[in-house]
Enzyme design. Structure first.
Site, PDB file in Angstrom:
ATOM      1  CE1 TYR A 183      -4.032   1.974   0.203  1.00 43.34           C
ATOM      2  CE2 TYR A 183      -2.540   3.481   1.320  1.00 43.34           C
ATOM      3  CZ  TYR A 183      -3.736   3.238   0.667  1.00 43.34           C
ATOM      4  OH  TYR A 183      -4.624   4.274   0.450  1.00 43.34           O
ATOM      5  CD  GLN A 188     -11.596   2.588  -1.196  1.00 48.42           C
ATOM      6  OE1 GLN A 188     -11.858   2.443   0.003  1.00 48.42           O
ATOM      7  NE2 GLN A 188     -11.392   3.784  -1.717  1.00 48.42           N
ATOM      8  CG  ASN A 215      -6.149   7.266   5.683  1.00 46.68           C
ATOM      9  OD1 ASN A 215      -6.467   6.074   5.729  1.00 46.68           O
ATOM     10  ND2 ASN A 215      -6.754   8.136   4.897  1.00 46.68           N
ATOM     11  CB  SER A 229       3.748  10.262  10.635  1.00 50.32           C
ATOM     12  OG  SER A 229       3.619   9.665   9.373  1.00 50.32           O
ATOM     13  CD  GLN A 251       7.529  12.587  10.494  1.00 46.26           C
ATOM     14  OE1 GLN A 251       6.907  11.593  10.164  1.00 46.26           O
ATOM     15  NE2 GLN A 251       8.383  13.186   9.666  1.00 46.26           N
ATOM     16  CD  GLU A 302       6.121   6.499  12.117  1.00 42.28           C
ATOM     17  OE1 GLU A 302       5.540   7.567  12.375  1.00 42.28           O
ATOM     18  OE2 GLU A 302       6.168   6.013  10.973  1.00 42.28           O
ATOM     19  CG  ASP A 338      10.520  10.676   6.740  1.00 42.24           C
ATOM     20  OD1 ASP A 338      10.274   9.682   7.432  1.00 42.24           O
ATOM     21  OD2 ASP A 338      10.111  11.825   7.012  1.00 42.24           O
ATOM     22  CD  GLU A 397       1.099 -33.395  24.582  1.00 41.70           C
ATOM     23  OE1 GLU A 397       0.708 -33.755  23.462  1.00 41.70           O
ATOM     24  OE2 GLU A 397       1.693 -32.319  24.783  1.00 41.70           O
TER      25      GLU A 397
HETATM   26  N1  LIG Z   1       3.883   4.906   9.576  1.00 38.88           N
HETATM   27  C1  LIG Z   1       4.486   5.033   8.414  1.00 38.88           C
HETATM   28  O1  LIG Z   1       5.442   4.348   8.140  1.00 38.88           O
HETATM   29  C2  LIG Z   1       3.970   6.045   7.406  1.00 38.88           C
HETATM   30  C3  LIG Z   1       4.688   6.350   6.216  1.00 38.88           C
HETATM   31  C4  LIG Z   1       4.135   7.252   5.298  1.00 38.88           C
HETATM   32  C5  LIG Z   1       2.886   7.822   5.552  1.00 38.88           C
HETATM   33  N2  LIG Z   1       2.256   7.497   6.720  1.00 38.88           N
HETATM   34  C6  LIG Z   1       0.909   7.972   7.009  1.00 38.88           C
HETATM   35  O2  LIG Z   1       0.116   7.611   5.898  1.00 38.88           O
HETATM   36  C7  LIG Z   1      -1.023   8.444   5.910  1.00 38.88           C
HETATM   37  C8  LIG Z   1      -1.324   8.958   4.525  1.00 38.88           C
HETATM   38  O3  LIG Z   1      -2.658   9.389   4.586  1.00 38.88           O
HETATM   39  P1  LIG Z   1      -3.442   9.932   3.348  1.00 38.88           P
HETATM   40  O4  LIG Z   1      -4.819  10.226   3.799  1.00 38.88           O
HETATM   41  O5  LIG Z   1      -2.645  11.018   2.741  1.00 38.88           O
HETATM   42  O6  LIG Z   1      -3.422   8.751   2.273  1.00 38.88           O
HETATM   43  P2  LIG Z   1      -3.990   7.255   2.313  1.00 38.88           P
HETATM   44  O7  LIG Z   1      -3.686   6.700   0.971  1.00 38.88           O
HETATM   45  O8  LIG Z   1      -3.492   6.515   3.496  1.00 38.88           O
HETATM   46  O9  LIG Z   1      -5.568   7.389   2.474  1.00 38.88           O
HETATM   47  C9  LIG Z   1      -6.360   7.902   1.467  1.00 38.88           C
HETATM   48  C10 LIG Z   1      -7.628   7.075   1.359  1.00 38.88           C
HETATM   49  O10 LIG Z   1      -8.343   7.111   2.596  1.00 38.88           O
HETATM   50  C11 LIG Z   1      -9.691   6.800   2.321  1.00 38.88           C
HETATM   51  N3  LIG Z   1     -10.577   7.700   3.070  1.00 38.88           N
HETATM   52  C12 LIG Z   1     -10.453   9.024   3.251  1.00 38.88           C
HETATM   53  N4  LIG Z   1     -11.503   9.490   3.960  1.00 38.88           N
HETATM   54  C13 LIG Z   1     -12.307   8.430   4.211  1.00 38.88           C
HETATM   55  C14 LIG Z   1     -13.550   8.267   4.896  1.00 38.88           C
HETATM   56  N5  LIG Z   1     -14.173   9.309   5.466  1.00 38.88           N
HETATM   57  N6  LIG Z   1     -14.077   7.038   4.972  1.00 38.88           N
HETATM   58  C15 LIG Z   1     -13.464   5.972   4.408  1.00 38.88           C
HETATM   59  N7  LIG Z   1     -12.289   6.070   3.735  1.00 38.88           N
HETATM   60  C16 LIG Z   1     -11.727   7.287   3.643  1.00 38.88           C
HETATM   61  C17 LIG Z   1      -9.906   6.995   0.845  1.00 38.88           C
HETATM   62  O11 LIG Z   1     -10.181   5.766   0.250  1.00 38.88           O
HETATM   63  C18 LIG Z   1      -8.595   7.536   0.329  1.00 38.88           C
HETATM   64  O12 LIG Z   1      -8.265   6.997  -0.934  1.00 38.88           O
HETATM   65  C19 LIG Z   1      -0.757   9.549   6.910  1.00 38.88           C
HETATM   66  O13 LIG Z   1      -1.458   9.223   8.087  1.00 38.88           O
HETATM   67  C20 LIG Z   1       0.745   9.453   7.144  1.00 38.88           C
HETATM   68  O14 LIG Z   1       1.078   9.921   8.439  1.00 38.88           O
HETATM   69  C21 LIG Z   1       2.745   6.628   7.614  1.00 38.88           C
HETATM   70  N1  LIG Z   2       7.436  10.031   7.933  1.00 39.80           N
HETATM   71  C1  LIG Z   2       6.764   8.935   7.238  1.00 39.80           C
HETATM   72  C2  LIG Z   2       6.682   7.748   8.178  1.00 39.80           C
HETATM   73  O1  LIG Z   2       5.836   8.003   9.212  1.00 39.80           O
HETATM   74  C3  LIG Z   2       7.441   8.530   5.987  1.00 39.80           C
HETATM   75  C4  LIG Z   2       7.504   9.578   4.946  1.00 39.80           C
HETATM   76  C5  LIG Z   2       7.357   9.470   3.630  1.00 39.80           C
HETATM   77  N2  LIG Z   2       7.531  10.681   3.094  1.00 39.80           N
HETATM   78  C6  LIG Z   2       7.785  11.520   4.023  1.00 39.80           C
HETATM   79  N3  LIG Z   2       7.765  10.848   5.156  1.00 39.80           N
END
Ligand SMILES: NC(=O)c1ccc[n+]([C@@H]2O[C@H](COP(=O)([O-])OP(=O)(O)OC[C@H]3O[C@@H](n4cnc5c(N)ncnc54)[C@H](O)[C@@H]3O)[C@@H](O)[C@H]2O)c1
Ligand SMILES: N[C@H](CO)Cc1c[nH]c[nH+]1
Length: 429
Positions: free
Chosen positions: A121, A183, A206, A229, A251, A319, A353, A407
């Site tokens: 993903y 989905q 997310n 994040s 972040q 994290e 990152d 057993e």
């Molecule tokens: N932990 C990690 O390693 C890491 C790395 C990179 C990014 N991140 C995180 O990834 C996330 C990226 O989030 P994003 O929103 O930009 O992209 P995303 O691709 O994670 O989510 C987008 C999708 O969320 C769904 N969505 C949005 N609102 C919705 C609702 N009300 N109901 C149901 N589905 C819904 C939709 O299908 C949309 O396509 C951020 O939270 C960021 O902090 C984490």
């Molecule tokens: N900070 C994210 C991990 O939580 C990873 C990322 C991608 N691009 C920028 N930052």
């Protein structure tokens, strides 16, 4: 940002719970619909949440070529150099099958096999993440996974970002679908007319993505819950407020649910950062997201002693952790729970990152207590190998049969004794 004093009983646990009941219900409904209606549900939800109809879900070769052509040579070089660093770091993690024999001729071991099919993903709702393409796909490649399927939500033009597709090309990912959110996770887990199901789903996203991964776990494997994040910075009076602030905001700009925490032994640093945050956040292009994140999840905690600060960080299990203090290596040794630890002023979190090599897909929401960064082991599984020699068998047969009877499992005992009876006459009565 409010300044709090560390005190006995203060809870630093992440205040974002693992999704609200409404969010969980929404995700369950989406998964149910995708299982029932396949591609049609993918189109419906993409239109609803991403505001666009993706047309063909599969990214075409032409789209891949157009994407590469849309980037400058310099941009492509940067992605390539980051990919080289990430590949090198992950190739060091590759483990091989191992076998051991003893003097009776018994052989024991573990056979490692790459997973057949993995779904990655790549988030794409509010930002494009070519770096996440590399971080997900390169460890899978290093492990030898044959089928890597990438999913990511389309932008308003119905396409994936050129940088995301260029990164996929550099990482050698060929099967890519324009679908995101819960989905996409459902499609990877259960399959649709177009997307064949996979064995494991990895990658950040997310709250909806994180909840969907949790929901399908068991029908497929998942890596971890890598949600919104987080950054914690452990700093003393040697840290520079403007730099600490910039790193906290790095972040916060990801998500309104991202979390940035400063834990410090210096009251003056705490005060300077509090006022610097207000100044810097206003200047960011993603001001709305960063400001909401800081308002709802930002914290500054002042501790009397470094030992308290370390305790606070271990409770938080962030994290990302930056340590910007004197004797930072000694402090690092005391940290038990953090996804990635950045040491010293020049290890600003975005170094990890994008570029250094270690994985940026990391456990969030306190799960660093028991989870690790995404790594090559996530893409391989192990089979135990047992080849007992006759000598070892005859030496141990009575003990094994006796264990089985402890057993109450007589058939187990007799399986052992069915061999002994032929040679030694000690068969079942
Ligand atoms: N932990 C990690 O390693 C890491 C790395 C990179 C990014 N991140 C995180 O990834 C996330 C990226 O989030 P994003 O929103 O930009 O992209 P995303 O691709 O994670 O989510 C987008 C999708 O969320 C769904 N969505 C949005 N609102 C919705 C609702 N009300 N109901 C149901 N589905 C819904 C939709 O299908 C949309 O396509 C951020 O939270 C960021 O902090 C984490
Ligand atoms: N900070 C994210 C991990 O939580 C990873 C990322 C991608 N691009 C920028 N930052």
């Amino acid at each position: 940002m409010k300044i709090e004093r560390f005190a006995e009983g203060i809870s630093l646990k992440r205040s974002v719970e693992a999704g609200t009941a409404d969010q969980r219900k929404a995700v369950q409904d989406i998964i149910y619909d995708v299982r029932k209606s396949g591609n049609a549900a993918l189109h419906t939800y993409t239109e609803r949440f991403d505001g666009v109809s993706p047309g063909e879900l599969l990214v075409s070769e032409q789209e891949m070529e157009d994407a590469t052509a849309a980037l400058t040579a310099e941009q492509l070089d940067i992605i390539q150099e980051a990919a080289n660093n990430i590949r090198m770091f992950h190739e060091k993690q590759i483990r091989n099958s191992w076998f051991t024999t003893d003097d009776t001729g018994t052989m024991l071991g573990q056979k490692l096999t790459p997973l057949d099919a993995v779904g990655v993903y790549v988030p794409g709702g509010t930002a494009a993440y070519p770096s996440s393409v590399l971080m997900n796909a390169l460890p899978a490649k290093a492990a030898g996974v044959e089928r890597i399927v990438m999913v990511s939500p389309p932008g308003k033009d119905g396409k994936l970002s050129p940088a995301v597709l260029a990164a996929a090309k550099i990482a050698g990912v060929k099967e890519i679908y324009k679908v995101g959110g819960a989905q996409a996770i459902a499609a990877l887990a259960y399959g649709t007319e177009t997307i064949k199901k996979v064995d494991k789903i990895v990658g950040p996203g997310n709250i909806y993505v994180a909840l969907a991964k949790r929901e399908v776990f068991g029908d497929v494997a998942i890596d971890m819950i890598a949600g919104p994040s987080e950054i914690a910075i452990l700093a003393d009076e040697t840290a520079i407020a403007a730099e600490v602030t910039a790193d906290l905001l790095s972040q916060a700009e990801h998500d309104v649910r991202a979390c940035s925490v400063l834990v410090t032994t210096s009251t003056s640093l705490a005060e300077e950062v509090a006022s610097e945050v207000t100044k810097q956040v206003a200047l960011l292009p993603r001001h709305d997201i960063a400001a909401a994140s800081i308002r709802d999840y930002g914290r500054i905690v002042v501790c009397g002693k470094m030992a308290e600060a370390v305790e606070a960080i271990n409770e938080l299990a962030p994290e990302h952790l930056e340590i910007v203090t004197k004797d930072a290596l000694e402090i690092m040794a005391k940290i038990r729970h953090a996804g990635a630890i950045f040491i010293g002023r020049f290890s600003s979190e975005p170094v990890g990152d994008y570029f250094a090599g270690p994985n940026h897909v990391l456990p969030t929401n306190g799960t660093a207590r028991f989870s690790s960064p995404l790594n090559v082991d996530d893409f391989q599984k192990k089979s135990s190998i047992i080849m007992y020699s006759e000598t070892a068998f005859r030496k141990n047969a009575e003990k094994i049969a006796a264990f089985a009877r402890m057993e109450g499992l007589e058939a187990h005992a007799r399986a052992i004794e069915s061999r002994s009876v032929n040679e030694s006459g000690k068969g079942p009565e």
